[in-house]
Design a protein around this motif. Structure first.
Motif, PDB file in Angstrom:
ATOM      1  N   ARG A  21      70.466  35.191 -40.434  1.00 11.30           N
ATOM      2  CA  ARG A  21      69.515  34.099 -40.192  1.00 11.30           C
ATOM      3  C   ARG A  21      68.831  34.249 -38.839  1.00 11.30           C
ATOM      4  NH1 ARG A  21      73.745  32.037 -43.198  1.00 11.30           N
ATOM      5  NH2 ARG A  21      73.130  30.832 -45.015  1.00 11.30           N
ATOM      6  N   TRP A  38      64.958  34.313 -32.705  1.00 16.58           N
ATOM      7  CA  TRP A  38      64.945  32.990 -33.301  1.00 16.58           C
ATOM      8  C   TRP A  38      66.032  32.896 -34.365  1.00 16.58           C
ATOM      9  CZ3 TRP A  38      61.593  30.974 -37.714  1.00 16.58           C
ATOM     10  CH2 TRP A  38      61.721  29.596 -37.813  1.00 16.58           C
ATOM     11  N   ALA A  39      67.033  32.073 -34.113  1.00 14.15           N
ATOM     12  CA  ALA A  39      68.080  31.785 -35.088  1.00 14.15           C
ATOM     13  C   ALA A  39      67.552  30.636 -35.939  1.00 14.15           C
ATOM     14  CB  ALA A  39      69.378  31.419 -34.396  1.00 14.15           C
ATOM     15  N   ASP A  41      68.309  29.265 -38.726  1.00 14.80           N
ATOM     16  CA  ASP A  41      69.180  28.266 -39.361  1.00 14.80           C
ATOM     17  C   ASP A  41      69.545  27.142 -38.393  1.00 14.80           C
ATOM     18  OD1 ASP A  41      70.775  30.040 -37.844  1.00 14.80           O
ATOM     19  OD2 ASP A  41      72.543  29.596 -39.055  1.00 14.80           O
ATOM     20  N   ARG A  42      69.508  27.452 -37.095  1.00 15.99           N
ATOM     21  CA  ARG A  42      69.825  26.447 -36.066  1.00 15.99           C
ATOM     22  C   ARG A  42      68.593  25.993 -35.294  1.00 15.99           C
ATOM     23  NH1 ARG A  42      73.463  30.648 -35.299  1.00 15.99           N
ATOM     24  NH2 ARG A  42      72.416  31.218 -33.397  1.00 15.99           N
ATOM     25  N   GLU A  44      67.170  27.657 -32.975  1.00 13.73           N
ATOM     26  CA  GLU A  44      67.325  28.072 -31.574  1.00 13.73           C
ATOM     27  C   GLU A  44      66.432  29.275 -31.279  1.00 13.73           C
ATOM     28  OE1 GLU A  44      71.452  28.814 -30.885  1.00 13.73           O
ATOM     29  OE2 GLU A  44      72.016  26.755 -31.334  1.00 13.73           O
TER      30      GLU A  44
END
Length: 85
Positions: A21, A38-39, A41-42, A44
């Motif tokens: 992710r 860029w995460a 799923d979170r 962030e």
């Protein structure tokens, strides 16, 4: 009515992993260059280096949230930042 300041930003997606992710790439605008992770799923976003990060981070995150399913590794994209760098 005065025109709003704007700067064109260029984004390149270098790596994308749905299992992790994660989306990684580079973005440049107004003579600055950054790498980002860029995460998704979170939600962030990390942007490096710190020099000029405040200029791009919010606009980059808004763009990524808007077009995330359209981005592909190796792709080059353009978006407008409502600020002059």
């Amino acid at each position: 009515m005065a025109r709003l300041p704007s700067t064109t930003a260029q984004l390149r997606v270098l790596h994308q992993s749905f299992s992790q992710r994660l989306l990684e790439g580079e973005v440049s605008a107004g003579g600055y260059q950054w790498s980002f992770r860029w995460a998704f799923d979170r939600g962030e976003l990390s942007v490096e280096p710190s020099l000029g990060r405040a200029l791009i981070q919010d606009a980059l995150l808004r763009y990524l949230l808007k077009v995330d399913y359209q981005l592909e590794p190796g792709g080059d994209y353009v978006f407008t930042v409502r600020a002059r760098f």
